[in-house]
Scaffold this motif. Structure first.
Motif, mmCIF file in Angstrom:
data_model
loop_
_atom_site.group_PDB
_atom_site.id
_atom_site.type_symbol
_atom_site.label_atom_id
_atom_site.label_comp_id
_atom_site.label_asym_id
_atom_site.label_seq_id
_atom_site.Cartn_x
_atom_site.Cartn_y
_atom_site.Cartn_z
ATOM 1 N N ALA A 193 0.815 -1.215 0.000
ATOM 2 C CA ALA A 193 0.000 0.000 0.000
ATOM 3 C C ALA A 193 0.847 1.261 0.000
ATOM 4 O O ALA A 193 0.363 2.347 -0.333
ATOM 5 N N PHE A 194 2.140 1.117 0.340
ATOM 6 C CA PHE A 194 3.032 2.269 0.398
ATOM 7 C C PHE A 194 3.890 2.402 -0.857
ATOM 8 O O PHE A 194 4.742 3.275 -0.926
ATOM 9 N N LEU A 252 -3.281 5.626 5.828
ATOM 10 C CA LEU A 252 -1.920 5.134 5.622
ATOM 11 C C LEU A 252 -1.081 5.266 6.890
ATOM 12 O O LEU A 252 -0.263 4.393 7.201
ATOM 13 N N ALA A 253 -1.262 6.348 7.632
ATOM 14 C CA ALA A 253 -0.517 6.517 8.884
ATOM 15 C C ALA A 253 -0.862 5.408 9.874
ATOM 16 O O ALA A 253 0.023 4.850 10.541
ATOM 17 N N VAL A 254 -2.144 5.077 9.969
ATOM 18 C CA VAL A 254 -2.565 3.989 10.859
ATOM 19 C C VAL A 254 -2.014 2.656 10.368
ATOM 20 O O VAL A 254 -1.521 1.842 11.160
ATOM 21 N N GLU A 255 -2.073 2.409 9.066
ATOM 22 C CA GLU A 255 -1.568 1.155 8.513
ATOM 23 C C GLU A 255 -0.061 1.035 8.727
ATOM 24 O O GLU A 255 0.452 -0.062 9.013
ATOM 25 N N LEU A 256 0.647 2.152 8.612
ATOM 26 C CA LEU A 256 2.094 2.117 8.835
ATOM 27 C C LEU A 256 2.426 1.751 10.279
ATOM 28 O O LEU A 256 3.318 0.934 10.532
ATOM 29 N N GLU A 257 1.709 2.334 11.236
ATOM 30 C CA GLU A 257 1.939 1.988 12.627
ATOM 31 C C GLU A 257 1.573 0.527 12.895
ATOM 32 O O GLU A 257 2.243 -0.158 13.679
ATOM 33 N N THR A 258 0.550 0.028 12.234
ATOM 34 C CA THR A 258 0.186 -1.387 12.362
ATOM 35 C C THR A 258 1.316 -2.282 11.861
ATOM 36 O O THR A 258 1.691 -3.266 12.516
ATOM 37 N N LEU A 259 1.868 -1.960 10.697
ATOM 38 C CA LEU A 259 2.998 -2.725 10.168
ATOM 39 C C LEU A 259 4.203 -2.668 11.101
ATOM 40 O O LEU A 259 4.880 -3.674 11.328
ATOM 41 N N ALA A 260 4.465 -1.481 11.633
ATOM 42 C CA ALA A 260 5.604 -1.335 12.549
ATOM 43 C C ALA A 260 5.410 -2.192 13.794
ATOM 44 O O ALA A 260 6.363 -2.826 14.279
ATOM 45 N N ARG A 261 4.190 -2.233 14.315
ATOM 46 C CA ARG A 261 3.909 -3.063 15.497
ATOM 47 C C ARG A 261 4.071 -4.548 15.163
ATOM 48 O O ARG A 261 4.656 -5.317 15.947
ATOM 49 N N GLN A 262 3.569 -4.967 14.004
ATOM 50 C CA GLN A 262 3.705 -6.363 13.601
ATOM 51 C C GLN A 262 5.173 -6.754 13.447
ATOM 52 O O GLN A 262 5.598 -7.833 13.890
ATOM 53 N N TYR A 263 5.960 -5.890 12.826
ATOM 54 C CA TYR A 263 7.380 -6.169 12.629
ATOM 55 C C TYR A 263 8.107 -6.212 13.968
ATOM 56 O O TYR A 263 8.914 -7.116 14.234
ATOM 57 N N HIS A 264 7.827 -5.241 14.824
ATOM 58 C CA HIS A 264 8.423 -5.207 16.160
ATOM 59 C C HIS A 264 8.134 -6.505 16.912
ATOM 60 O O HIS A 264 9.036 -7.132 17.494
ATOM 61 N N VAL A 271 9.771 -13.652 8.414
ATOM 62 C CA VAL A 271 9.960 -14.160 7.064
ATOM 63 C C VAL A 271 9.514 -13.060 6.107
ATOM 64 O O VAL A 271 8.373 -12.590 6.181
ATOM 65 N N VAL A 272 10.412 -12.622 5.239
ATOM 66 C CA VAL A 272 10.145 -11.485 4.359
ATOM 67 C C VAL A 272 9.639 -11.990 3.011
ATOM 68 O O VAL A 272 10.209 -12.917 2.420
ATOM 69 N N LEU A 273 8.560 -11.369 2.531
ATOM 70 C CA LEU A 273 8.020 -11.718 1.220
ATOM 71 C C LEU A 273 8.982 -11.298 0.121
ATOM 72 O O LEU A 273 9.736 -10.328 0.261
ATOM 73 N N SER A 274 8.941 -12.013 -0.985
ATOM 74 C CA SER A 274 9.829 -11.708 -2.104
ATOM 75 C C SER A 274 9.323 -10.499 -2.877
ATOM 76 O O SER A 274 8.155 -10.108 -2.778
ATOM 77 N N ASP A 275 10.215 -9.924 -3.670
ATOM 78 C CA ASP A 275 9.819 -8.797 -4.526
ATOM 79 C C ASP A 275 8.698 -9.214 -5.472
ATOM 80 O O ASP A 275 7.775 -8.434 -5.742
ATOM 81 N N ALA A 276 8.769 -10.457 -5.985
ATOM 82 C CA ALA A 276 7.729 -10.934 -6.899
ATOM 83 C C ALA A 276 6.379 -11.009 -6.197
ATOM 84 O O ALA A 276 5.341 -10.682 -6.786
ATOM 85 N N GLN A 277 6.377 -11.433 -4.951
ATOM 86 C CA GLN A 277 5.122 -11.504 -4.194
ATOM 87 C C GLN A 277 4.541 -10.118 -3.943
ATOM 88 O O GLN A 277 3.322 -9.933 -3.981
ATOM 89 N N ILE A 278 5.413 -9.139 -3.708
ATOM 90 C CA ILE A 278 4.930 -7.774 -3.517
ATOM 91 C C ILE A 278 4.428 -7.189 -4.830
ATOM 92 O O ILE A 278 3.406 -6.484 -4.852
ATOM 93 N N GLU A 279 5.092 -7.478 -5.928
ATOM 94 C CA GLU A 279 4.610 -7.024 -7.234
ATOM 95 C C GLU A 279 3.228 -7.600 -7.528
ATOM 96 O O GLU A 279 2.350 -6.914 -8.079
ATOM 97 N N TYR A 299 -8.425 -3.236 -6.814
ATOM 98 C CA TYR A 299 -9.292 -2.809 -5.720
ATOM 99 C C TYR A 299 -9.321 -1.290 -5.563
ATOM 100 O O TYR A 299 -10.096 -0.761 -4.776
ATOM 101 N N GLY A 300 -8.427 -0.585 -6.271
ATOM 102 C CA GLY A 300 -8.337 0.855 -6.104
ATOM 103 C C GLY A 300 -7.695 1.236 -4.796
ATOM 104 O O GLY A 300 -7.804 2.374 -4.343
ATOM 105 N N LEU A 301 -6.966 0.290 -4.176
ATOM 106 C CA LEU A 301 -6.371 0.563 -2.868
ATOM 107 C C LEU A 301 -5.139 1.441 -2.972
ATOM 108 O O LEU A 301 -4.904 2.313 -2.166
ATOM 109 N N GLN A 302 -4.324 1.210 -3.990
ATOM 110 C CA GLN A 302 -3.095 1.989 -4.091
ATOM 111 C C GLN A 302 -2.637 2.086 -5.531
ATOM 112 O O GLN A 302 -2.401 1.047 -6.167
ATOM 113 N N ASP A 303 -2.544 3.266 -6.054
ATOM 114 C CA ASP A 303 -1.831 3.492 -7.293
ATOM 115 C C ASP A 303 -0.388 3.764 -6.934
ATOM 116 O O ASP A 303 -0.104 4.458 -5.953
ATOM 117 N N PRO A 304 0.571 3.214 -7.691
ATOM 118 C CA PRO A 304 1.981 3.433 -7.341
ATOM 119 C C PRO A 304 2.315 4.901 -7.258
ATOM 120 O O PRO A 304 1.954 5.686 -8.131
#
Length: 223
Positions: free
Chosen positions: A122-123, A175-187, A196-204, A213-218
């Protein structure tokens, strides 16, 4: 000011109050800005959100006299990176800066957030970068933030906090809330042995799905 501008100013204040009530921020440390025509509206410096009224926000030109402002109170000390983001990234309509606890904790260790969850897409890519350290309110901090935001719509600030921007104030806050959620999950993942980190292909793959879904345009590259 007209009714529409007053409504946007009131929306900025409401979001500031919400981010403190929700624990996304504390005290007067965070700040929010929004694009209004050829100007930027931004929260004033060192003013409690509970006491803030629409007419107290500062208004700054996006072009012309850099750093000029109008209003009864001077703009946030972080006006530089707010202004520079809105100038460099035409898709940005609002910028949110907080000292969110988990984002700040990672920023204190100067870690970027890797692709530990598919929602990082999303970022705009496979990481949320951590900008290099510079003192608050400085041109150096703004330059570091713009570099970390290239191709992204959020970043961490070393030993400081986080920034997120979006095509609307509502989306920037999301996005600010989602970023803090990701930071908490990573922490939390680091506490129990690592992630376990997803691959670049999985993120693509996720980025492509998000477009449907209209969630994020690059995000567009920084100017």
């Amino acid at each position: 000011m007209d009714a529409d501008e007053r409504a946007l100013r009131a929306e900025i204040i409401a979001n500031c109050r919400w981010m403190n009530d929700s624990g996304l921020n504390a005290g007067t440390s965070g700040n929010i800005s929004a694009r209004w025509g050829d100007r930027m509206l931004i929260t004033p410096s060192a003013t409690p959100y509970a006491a803030m009224a629409p007419e107290m926000l500062a208004s700054m030109p996006l072009e012309g006299d850099y750093g000029a402002w109008e209003g009864p109170l001077k703009p946030s000390t972080e006006w530089r990176f707010h202004l520079d983001i809105l100038r460099a990234r035409p898709e940005a309509r609002a910028v949110v800066h907080t000292h969110a606890p988990y984002c700040s904790a990672l920023a204190i260790t100067r870690r970027e957030i890797p692709a530990v969850h598919y929602m990082i897409a999303a970022f705009g890519g496979a990481t949320v970068r951590c900008a290099e350290y510079a003192p608050f309110g400085t041109a150096a901090l703004s330059a570091n933030a713009l570099a970390a935001l290239e191709g992204r719509c959020a970043c961490l600030l070393a030993n400081h906090g986080m920034i997120a921007f979006g095509p609307s104030l509502e989306k920037a806050m999301w996005l600010a809330v989602e970023l803090e959620t990701l930071a908490r999950q990573y922490h939390n993942a680091l506490l129990i042995g690592g992630a376990v980190v997803l691959s670049d292909a999985q993120i693509e793959e996720t980025l492509a799905a998000f477009k449907g879904y209209g969630l994020q345009d690059p995000p567009e590259p920084a100017a």
